[in-house]
Design a protein around this motif. Sequence first.
Motif, PDB file in Angstrom:
ATOM      1  N   THR A 196       0.925  -1.281  -0.109  1.00 23.34           N
ATOM      2  CA  THR A 196       0.129  -0.107   0.012  1.00 23.34           C
ATOM      3  C   THR A 196       0.740   1.335   0.059  1.00 23.34           C
ATOM      4  OG1 THR A 196      -0.239   0.119   2.485  1.00 23.34           O
ATOM      5  CG2 THR A 196      -1.866  -1.177   1.278  1.00 23.34           C
ATOM      6  N   LYS A 197       2.001   1.129   0.142  1.00 26.03           N
ATOM      7  CA  LYS A 197       2.929   2.327   0.412  1.00 26.03           C
ATOM      8  C   LYS A 197       3.981   2.513  -0.697  1.00 26.03           C
ATOM      9  CE  LYS A 197       3.037   2.398   5.479  1.00 26.03           C
ATOM     10  NZ  LYS A 197       1.901   1.085   5.796  1.00 26.03           N
ATOM     11  N   LEU A 198       4.097   3.741  -1.187  1.00 22.91           N
ATOM     12  CA  LEU A 198       5.252   4.186  -2.150  1.00 22.91           C
ATOM     13  C   LEU A 198       6.223   5.046  -1.322  1.00 22.91           C
ATOM     14  CD1 LEU A 198       6.111   4.485  -5.185  1.00 22.91           C
ATOM     15  CD2 LEU A 198       5.121   6.582  -5.264  1.00 22.91           C
ATOM     16  N   ILE A 199       7.297   4.493  -1.263  1.00 26.71           N
ATOM     17  CA  ILE A 199       8.494   5.238  -0.590  1.00 26.71           C
ATOM     18  C   ILE A 199       9.484   5.704  -1.468  1.00 26.71           C
ATOM     19  CG2 ILE A 199      10.174   4.530   1.237  1.00 26.71           C
ATOM     20  CD1 ILE A 199       8.562   2.035   1.851  1.00 26.71           C
ATOM     21  N   GLY A 200      10.125   6.756  -1.219  1.00 26.38           N
ATOM     22  CA  GLY A 200      11.201   7.544  -1.916  1.00 26.38           C
ATOM     23  C   GLY A 200      12.120   8.132  -0.788  1.00 26.38           C
ATOM     24  N   VAL A 201      13.258   7.948  -1.121  1.00 28.12           N
ATOM     25  CA  VAL A 201      14.508   8.247  -0.446  1.00 28.12           C
ATOM     26  C   VAL A 201      15.643   8.791  -1.249  1.00 28.12           C
ATOM     27  CG1 VAL A 201      15.903   7.671   1.650  1.00 28.12           C
ATOM     28  CG2 VAL A 201      14.103   6.139   1.018  1.00 28.12           C
ATOM     29  N   ARG A 202      16.429  10.095  -0.856  1.00 31.94           N
ATOM     30  CA  ARG A 202      17.528  10.305  -1.281  1.00 31.94           C
ATOM     31  C   ARG A 202      18.567  10.305  -0.413  1.00 31.94           C
ATOM     32  NH1 ARG A 202      17.276  16.129  -4.002  1.00 31.94           N
ATOM     33  NH2 ARG A 202      19.064  15.640  -5.083  1.00 31.94           N
ATOM     34  N   ASP A 203      19.916  10.011  -0.616  1.00 31.35           N
ATOM     35  CA  ASP A 203      20.894  10.088   0.341  1.00 31.35           C
ATOM     36  C   ASP A 203      21.308  11.316   0.650  1.00 31.35           C
ATOM     37  OD1 ASP A 203      23.608  11.475  -0.881  1.00 31.35           O
ATOM     38  OD2 ASP A 203      22.661  10.339  -2.645  1.00 31.35           O
ATOM     39  N   PRO A 204      22.176  11.413   2.046  1.00 31.42           N
ATOM     40  CA  PRO A 204      22.078  12.702   2.835  1.00 31.42           C
ATOM     41  C   PRO A 204      22.751  13.703   1.904  1.00 31.42           C
ATOM     42  CG  PRO A 204      22.756  10.901   4.159  1.00 31.42           C
ATOM     43  CD  PRO A 204      22.481  10.149   2.685  1.00 31.42           C
ATOM     44  N   MET A 205      23.516  13.505   0.937  1.00 32.89           N
ATOM     45  CA  MET A 205      23.971  14.516   0.100  1.00 32.89           C
ATOM     46  C   MET A 205      23.234  14.947  -1.042  1.00 32.89           C
ATOM     47  SD  MET A 205      28.054  13.636   0.290  1.00 32.89           S
ATOM     48  CE  MET A 205      27.919  12.214  -0.448  1.00 32.89           C
ATOM     49  N   GLY A 206      22.411  14.175  -1.277  1.00 34.73           N
ATOM     50  CA  GLY A 206      21.457  14.175  -2.571  1.00 34.73           C
ATOM     51  C   GLY A 206      22.127  14.238  -3.683  1.00 34.73           C
ATOM     52  N   VAL A 207      23.176  13.349  -3.974  1.00 34.83           N
ATOM     53  CA  VAL A 207      23.999  13.337  -5.286  1.00 34.83           C
ATOM     54  C   VAL A 207      22.919  12.951  -6.481  1.00 34.83           C
ATOM     55  CG1 VAL A 207      25.841  12.003  -6.174  1.00 34.83           C
ATOM     56  CG2 VAL A 207      25.759  12.376  -3.930  1.00 34.83           C
ATOM     57  N   ARG A 208      22.061  11.917  -6.457  1.00 35.85           N
ATOM     58  CA  ARG A 208      21.259  11.867  -7.539  1.00 35.85           C
ATOM     59  C   ARG A 208      19.950  12.240  -7.168  1.00 35.85           C
ATOM     60  NH1 ARG A 208      25.101  10.184  -9.533  1.00 35.85           N
ATOM     61  NH2 ARG A 208      24.466  11.493 -11.028  1.00 35.85           N
ATOM     62  N   PRO A 209      19.188  12.623  -8.557  1.00 38.13           N
ATOM     63  CA  PRO A 209      17.939  13.369  -8.214  1.00 38.13           C
ATOM     64  C   PRO A 209      16.608  12.434  -7.930  1.00 38.13           C
ATOM     65  CG  PRO A 209      18.541  12.734 -10.559  1.00 38.13           C
ATOM     66  CD  PRO A 209      19.522  12.348  -9.827  1.00 38.13           C
ATOM     67  N   LEU A 210      15.727  13.139  -7.326  1.00 40.60           N
ATOM     68  CA  LEU A 210      14.425  12.383  -7.343  1.00 40.60           C
ATOM     69  C   LEU A 210      13.285  13.677  -6.880  1.00 40.60           C
ATOM     70  CD1 LEU A 210      13.034   9.707  -6.990  1.00 40.60           C
ATOM     71  CD2 LEU A 210      13.267   9.738  -4.559  1.00 40.60           C
ATOM     72  N   VAL A 211      12.037  13.521  -7.697  1.00 43.54           N
ATOM     73  CA  VAL A 211      11.061  14.687  -7.433  1.00 43.54           C
ATOM     74  C   VAL A 211       9.715  13.925  -7.384  1.00 43.54           C
ATOM     75  CG1 VAL A 211      12.328  16.006  -8.977  1.00 43.54           C
ATOM     76  CG2 VAL A 211      10.607  14.503 -10.238  1.00 43.54           C
ATOM     77  N   LEU A 212       8.867  14.639  -6.650  1.00 37.23           N
ATOM     78  CA  LEU A 212       7.692  14.230  -6.291  1.00 37.23           C
ATOM     79  C   LEU A 212       6.550  15.124  -7.362  1.00 37.23           C
ATOM     80  CD1 LEU A 212       5.508  13.235  -4.381  1.00 37.23           C
ATOM     81  CD2 LEU A 212       5.683  15.235  -2.983  1.00 37.23           C
ATOM     82  N   GLY A 213       5.681  14.295  -7.814  1.00 37.35           N
ATOM     83  CA  GLY A 213       4.405  14.585  -8.389  1.00 37.35           C
ATOM     84  C   GLY A 213       3.217  14.334  -8.084  1.00 37.35           C
ATOM     85  N   LYS A 214       1.951  15.033  -8.579  1.00 37.98           N
ATOM     86  CA  LYS A 214       0.569  14.709  -8.081  1.00 37.98           C
ATOM     87  C   LYS A 214      -0.019  14.526  -9.469  1.00 37.98           C
ATOM     88  CE  LYS A 214      -2.596  14.804  -4.653  1.00 37.98           C
ATOM     89  NZ  LYS A 214      -3.470  14.005  -5.532  1.00 37.98           N
ATOM     90  N   VAL A 215      -0.674  13.208  -9.624  1.00 38.31           N
ATOM     91  CA  VAL A 215      -1.557  13.171 -10.798  1.00 38.31           C
ATOM     92  C   VAL A 215      -2.871  12.544 -10.279  1.00 38.31           C
ATOM     93  CG1 VAL A 215      -0.479  10.537 -10.650  1.00 38.31           C
ATOM     94  CG2 VAL A 215      -1.455  11.526 -12.846  1.00 38.31           C
ATOM     95  N   GLY A 216      -3.785  13.389 -10.526  1.00 40.31           N
ATOM     96  CA  GLY A 216      -4.961  13.037 -10.009  1.00 40.31           C
ATOM     97  C   GLY A 216      -5.054  12.890  -8.525  1.00 40.31           C
ATOM     98  N   ASP A 217      -5.708  11.960  -8.386  1.00 43.62           N
ATOM     99  CA  ASP A 217      -5.930  11.757  -6.636  1.00 43.62           C
ATOM    100  C   ASP A 217      -4.723  10.687  -6.334  1.00 43.62           C
ATOM    101  OD1 ASP A 217      -8.270  12.762  -6.325  1.00 43.62           O
ATOM    102  OD2 ASP A 217      -9.371  11.085  -7.070  1.00 43.62           O
TER     103      ASP A 217
END
Length: 496
Positions: A196-217
């Motif tokens: 039931t859960k979607l999980i996202g994590v970035r390393d403490p220095m943020g070397v690699r990218p990751l973004v959050l989006g909203k699609v409908g509900d």
Amino acid sequence: MPDGIMPPAHPFDFDAALSDGDKLKEECGIFGAVGVTDAANFVALGLHALQHRGQEAGGIVTHDPDEGFNSARRFGYVRDNFTSARLMETLPGPIGIGHVRYSTAGSKGAAIRDVQPFFGEFSMGGAAIAHNGNITNADALRRELIERGSIFQSSSDSECIIHLMARSLQRNIPERMEDALRRVEGAFSIVAMTRTKLIGVRDPMGVRPLVLGKVGDGWCLASETCALDIIGAEYVREIEPGEMVVITADEGVQSHQPFRPQPSKFCIFEHVYFSRPDSLIGSKSVYETRRQIGVELARENPVDADLVCPVPDSGTPAAIGFAHESGIPFGMGIIRNQYMGRTFIEPSEHIRNMGVRLKLNVNRALIRGKRVILVDDSVVRGTTSRKIKEMILDAGAAEVHFRIASPPTAWPCFYGVDTPEREKLLAATMTEEEMRKHLSVDSLKFISLDGLYRAVGEAEGRKSNCPQYCDACFSGEYPVTPADMIKKGFQMKAAE
């Protein structure tokens, strides 16, 4: 966990065969969605937009309340595999994650077991994980885990995370992931999922990218904003360095910081080459940054010439900026064959020997008699640069000048980019003038590291005592010690 349909025979890849290892290859692309109908279709579209980050293979895992976890992993492009209705019907459910791969750790050959996402069944339920980056202490972790009884199914460093989670004593999947990642060194952006859960994590220095989006509900996570655009999602924000988000369809986004804060070291090469030009980094257009790199390059390294010509496609925005700043006309002197790619037909040796000409062709009518400035994103081994120079001269150019939209690449990356050994990097063994002679061009100039920092928005340039980005491939200053590589004999840069 079913794995759909058996993968097709591994196709021949023209791009890989003809590149001569002369471009840095991006690590991976990751995407996840929750709270949507048919998550697999959203994931496949997101991965298609991220195909530039990995063309070797791709995989998708979904969960359906009635059918449980399902996965499919395939060699080749997303368009060739995850557009089949028969396959996509095997991936039902409102939550899913996906991964496109170019191998950087583990074996370089075709092994379906190395294709992510990886899946693990824990006492509290199953979980899948997809990782972008590289774990610099993976060898040590792997030895420790094997000695304690873990059985690895792949050669990927990412599988260490699953085994560390399995040995954690924490009570749920997100807490076990936190526990595991505290043992990990290096760079990671991760999308993971439970039932039931979607999980996202970035390393403490943020070397690699990751973004959050909203699609409908629903919600989605992606390596780049261009993957949000393709599904019509609203860009919400970047996942912060060291942040973990846990997202459910009912409760939305819950955020916390499980790691000790560290200075941000986002990969500066994302601005130069890896990210798609229509993506945003820190709410700033990648295209505009690359155009500004060309402006800085023209200010630092002017040359008297008749035509500014990009090496397509990655050199185009910088070439536009260079032409605008210098006042020298811009022209498409090299045309890329957009349909060059994978084929199931093995080409003859004669076709192979055509090399870069299969991918690029010179616009002879435009080039003839001109003093040409070629703008490219980087020089790695120099083999492709020499071939392009020869094509330009064969077309009748009077002079050839190279202007490079990044500093000399003199050090390998250990954070998720496939870089040749240091002795194979041209800038590691030659001065700029020696490289010019090696390439046999009239002039060769690179943007300075300060100029690159100015182009990405740091007006004071690079602060040598605390650079704002990871620029180890240019400077040799590694924000995380590559422990495994040092044990294998890698020599760090001597302290100045």
